[in-house]
Design an enzyme around this catalytic site. Structure first.
Site, short mmCIF file in Angstrom:
data_model
loop_
_atom_site.label_atom_id
_atom_site.label_comp_id
_atom_site.label_asym_id
_atom_site.label_seq_id
_atom_site.Cartn_x
_atom_site.Cartn_y
_atom_site.Cartn_z
N ARG A 126 0.79 -1.29 0.19
CA ARG A 126 0.29 0.08 0.07
C ARG A 126 1.00 1.33 -0.01
O ARG A 126 1.88 1.50 0.64
CB ARG A 126 -0.80 0.10 1.32
N THR A 421 -8.46 0.38 -10.17
CA THR A 421 -7.93 -0.74 -9.61
C THR A 421 -8.08 -1.97 -10.56
O THR A 421 -9.09 -1.88 -11.69
CB THR A 421 -9.00 -1.04 -8.45
N GLU A 441 -5.72 3.74 -7.89
CA GLU A 441 -7.03 4.36 -7.28
C GLU A 441 -8.06 4.98 -8.45
O GLU A 441 -8.66 4.19 -8.97
CB GLU A 441 -6.54 5.71 -6.29
N1 GLY Z 1 -8.01 2.62 -4.27
C1 GLY Z 1 -9.06 1.43 -4.08
C2 GLY Z 1 -8.98 0.95 -2.83
O1 GLY Z 1 -7.84 0.83 -2.28
O2 GLY Z 1 -9.84 0.21 -2.46
#
Ligand code: GLY
Length: 610
Positions: A126, A421, A441
Site C-alpha cells: 500500500r 483498480t 485509485e
Molecule cells: N483505491 C481503491 C482501494 O484501495 O480500495
C-alpha cells in the site's frame, strides 16, 4: 536463465473482438441523510464499456486471470517458461501498467496474497502518505476540505508508490525465475507497441484532466486532442527504459535516482502541489511488507483475505457472518438473480458492515483495533448481536457497533468516492496460488505522468491513493476520524484479494477479487456466495447482476434486475438506485479436472492456461 517469450496473436484478436456497446456518463451522486449519517453514494469505478458475455475457461495444469488479454498472456508465458504464480503476477503487473494504465501500475500500490501449498503469505504494498503530510493535508485556508475532485487531480493525492518494492519482496520469497526475466513481456510490448483497446480508448475519450498533463496530453492524445484510436499501436519508450533499469539494477532504479526525482518533481510542479520528498521514496523499501493474512471460517470454507488497512476482508466476512444468524430465505437465487428476500438480508448486513468499516478501519500502524484485535469485529457473538438489528423492513442506515463493548473515540468517516483498480488471480503448475488486487485509485490516478526522468515519450501514471484517506480529519462533534491523514500513513482500502480453502482438509479451492472502489467488497462477496452457496461456476458467479449497499440506498446494477425484485425491495422500505456497477472480477476455482476460471464480462479480462 533467459525466458523465451512469444506473443500470441489470439490475445490481440480478442481485444478487437470486444465492441463498446454503451458509454455511460458517471451517474449522479445520490445523497442520503438518515439516522445522523451524512451519506453520498460512491461514484462508479471507471465508466462501463458494455457487457460482453464470456464462456469461462477450463484448464488442467495452471491458469492466469487478469483484466487485459496481453497482461494475462504475459503471466501465461511466464508460467510456461517455468515461473511460479508470484513470477507470473509480477509480469502481469508490468504489462498492466502499460496496457491498462487507467487502473493500476508501478506508480501505485497493491495487496498480494500468495498460497505456497502450506501457508498464505500476505504482502502489503500500500502507498504511504509523505512524511510531511498532516491532518490539514486536504484543507483550504478556511479549514474546509477542498473539493474532492480537485483533491484527486492534484499532487496532494499522490502516495509514495508501493507496488514495485512489494513485488520484489514477494519475488525474493516465492519467485523462481530471475527478476529481470519477468520484465521481458512488458519491455517488448512497450518497445514494439500494443494496440489501444476499445476500453482504454473509451476511457481516454471521456477523460479531461489527463489532457492537461504535459506528458499524458502528448502520449495519449494526438495534436488535435483526439484520444489515440482503437487499434493504434502505442509505444512507450520511457516505460521500456524504466523497466530495463529496474530489471537490471533492481528496485533501487525506481526508489532512488532519476525515477524518484522525477516523481517528486512532477508532483511538486502541479498547480496543486504535493509535499512528497525524494527521501520519502528512498525510504519506502525499508518497511516490513509481510503481514498476517486474516482467515475466517464460513460454512465448509476457510476464507483468507487482507487485514487493515484493507477493510475488504472484514466487511465481507461480517456480511456473510451476519447472514448466518438470520433465517435463510427458502430460495436465495433463481432465474439468474438473487431473490428479493436474500437481497434484503444481504443489503441490511452490508449497512451494518459499512457502518463499522467507516468507524474503525484504518492503518493499524496508527489505529488500534477494537478491543485490540481486528477479529473482534468478526466474533460470532458480536455478529449475532448485529444480526438482531435486521428486521423484515429496511433499517434505513446503520450505526456502528461496539465489539466487546469497547467505546470508540473515533468519529465516523463520511463516504468518499474511490474507483479504478485491477485484479489478478493465478494458479501455477505446483498449485501455488496468487490473489492480487492492485491500484492507482481513480481512473488514470491523479492524472500526473512521470517519464522517470528519461526524457522519452510515455512513462507511467501516479496514484491518487491519499484520497482514500479522509479529507476531513474530525467529525462534526470534533472526534478524530480513524482514517484521517497522518505522516507515513497508509490509506484505508476496499481491495479484497481472497483465497478460499476447504475448512476441513485445508485444500486450496479458489482465488478471487475485483476492482471497483468500495463496491469491490460487494463484488467479491457476490462471487464467493455464487460459487460456494449457489453452486455456480466461476464465470456464472461473476455474471450475476451486481448489487451493493454502502449504508444508505440500495444500489442495483441497472437493467439487470426484474421489476418484481425491485418492487419487492421497495415494499420492504429500500431506497433503490439503479446504476452501472462495473465490477472487474477475476476468479479461478479448483475443479475435479483442474481449474475453471472466469473473467468479468463488464471489462476486457480473460483467463489463459493449459
Ligand atoms: N483505491 C481503491 C482501494 O484501495 O480500495
Amino acid at each position: 536463465m533467459t525466458v523465451n517469450l512469444r506473443f500470441s496473436s489470439f490475445t490481440l484478436q480478442l481485444l478487437f473482438a470486444s465492441i463498446i456497446l454503451l458509454l455511460f456518463a458517471a451517474a449522479c451522486d445520490t445523497a442520503d441523510e438518515q439516522a445522523g449519517v451524512a451519506y453520498t453514494i460512491p461514484e462508479q469505478p471507471e465508466m462501463p464499456t458494455g457487457f460482453n458475455p464470456k464462456p469461462g475457461w477450463a484448464t488442467s495444469e495452471f491458469a492466469v486471470a487478469a483484466a487485459n488479454p496481453l497482461a494475462t498472456d504475459a503471466g501465461y508465458q511466464i508460467i510456461q517458461a517455468g515461473g511460479s504464480a508470484v513470477d507470473a503476477a509480477i509480469a502481469v503487473q508490468m504489462v498492466l501498467t502499460l496496457v491498462e494504465p487507467q487502473s493500476s501500475g508501478i506508480g501505485g500500490g497493491a495487496f498480494l496474497l500468495a498460497w505456497d501449498g502450506s501457508l498464505v503469505h500476505a504482502y502489503n504494498g500500500r502507498e504511504t502518505a509523505p512524511s510531511g503530510a498532516d491532518e490539514n493535508h486536504f484543507l483550504d485556508e478556511s479549514g474546509d476540505p477542498i473539493p474532492f475532485r480537485d483533491a484527486v487531480r492534484s499532487g496532494l493525492s499522490a502516495g509514495v508508490p508501493g507496488t514495485v518494492a512489494m513485488l520484489k519482496h514477494a519475488h525474493e520469497r516465492q519467485g523462481v525465475l530471475p527478476w529481470a526475466d519477468l520484465f521481458t513481456p512488458a519491455i517488448t510490448l512497450a518497445e514494439e507497441g500494443f494496440r489501444v483497446s476499445p476500453r482504454l480508448h473509451g476511457l481516454l475519450e471521456g477523460e479531461e484532466a489527463l489532457r492537461h498533463d504535459p506528458i499524458g496530453s502528448r502520449f495519449y492524445y494526438d495534436e488535435d486532442g483526439e484520444a489515440r484510436p482503437v487499434g493504434h499501436n502505442l509505444r512507450n519508450p520511457a516505460l521500456a527504459e524504466i523497466y530495463r533499469q529496474i530489471a537490471q539494477r533492481g528496485i533501487a532504479a525506481f526508489y532512488t535516482g532519476a525515477v524518484a526525482e522525477d516523481i517528486v518533481a512532477r508532483i511538486r510542479a502541479h498547480e496543486r502541489p504535493g509535499n512528497m520528498t525524494v527521501e520519502d521514496i528512498n525510504n519506502y523499501p525499508d518497511q516490513d511488507f509481510d503481514v498476517d493474512a486474516m482467515c475466517n471460517d464460513w460454512r465448509a470454507y476457510r476464507i483468507c483475505g487482507f487485514p487493515p488497512p484493507s477493510s475488504g476482508h472484514i466487511a465481507i466476512m461480517q456480511m456473510l457472518g451476519i447472514m448466518e444468524h438470520l433465517d435463510a430465505p427458502e430460495t436465495g437465487f433463481e432465474n439468474g438473480t438473487p431473490t428479493a428476500e436474500w437481497l434484503h438480508q444481504y443489503l441490511e448486513a452490508a449497512k451494518l458492515a459499512f457502518a463499522d468499516r467507516n468507524q474503525y478501519v484504518a492503518d493499524p500502524n496508527f489505529v488500534e483495533a477494537p478491543a485490540g484485535d481486528w477479529q473482534s469485529l468478526l466474533n460470532p457473538d458480536y455478529l449475532r448481536e448485529r444480526a438482531m438489528l435486521i428486521g423484515k423492513n429496511s433499517m434505513g442506515s446503520a450505526d456502528p457497533g461496539n465489539p466487546e463493548d469497547v467505546l470508540s473515540m473515533f468519529g465516523m468517516m463520511q463516504s468518499q468516492p474511490d474507483k479504478g483498480t485491477s485484479h489478478v488471480s493465478i494458479v501455477d503448475r505446483d498449485g501455488n496460488a496468487v490473489s492480487m488486487t492492485t491500484t492507482i485509485e481513480s481512473g488514470f490516478g491523479n492524472r500526473i505522468m512521470s517519464d522517470g526522468g528519461t526524457g522519452l515519450e510515455g512513462g507511467f501514471l501516479l496514484n491518487n491513493e491519499l484520497t482514500d484517506l479522509s479529507l476531513r480529519p474530525y467529525d462534526d462533534d470534533g472526534n478524530p476520524i480513524a482514517n484521517r491523514v497522518e505522516p507515513n500513513k497508509r490509506p484505508r482500502s476496499s481491495m479484497s484479494p481472497t483465497l478460499i480453502f476447504d475448512r476441513e482438509t485445508g485444500d486450496f479451492l479458489a482465488s478471487v477479487g475485483s476492482p471497483g472502489g468500495a463496491a469491490i467488497i460487494h463484488y467479491t462477496a457476490k462471487a464467493i456466495v455464487g460459487m460456494y452457496d449457489w453452486g455456480l461456476n466461476a464465470q456464472e458467479a461473476i455474471d450475476i447482476p451486481n448489487f451493493a449497499n454502502f449504508n444508505g440506498p440500495s444500489v442495483l446494477e441497472q437493467e439487470m434486475f426484474p421489476a418484481e425484485i425491485i418492487e419487492a425491495l421497495r415494499a420492504m422500505g429500500h431506497q433503490i438506485d439503479e446504476r452501472a456497477l462495473t465490477s472487474g472480477l477475476q476468479a479461478i476455482q479448483v475443479t475435479e479436472d483442474g481449474f475453471f476460471g472466469g473473467a468479468d464480462p463488464r471489462r476486457e479480462g480473460v483467463v489463459i492456461g493449459e
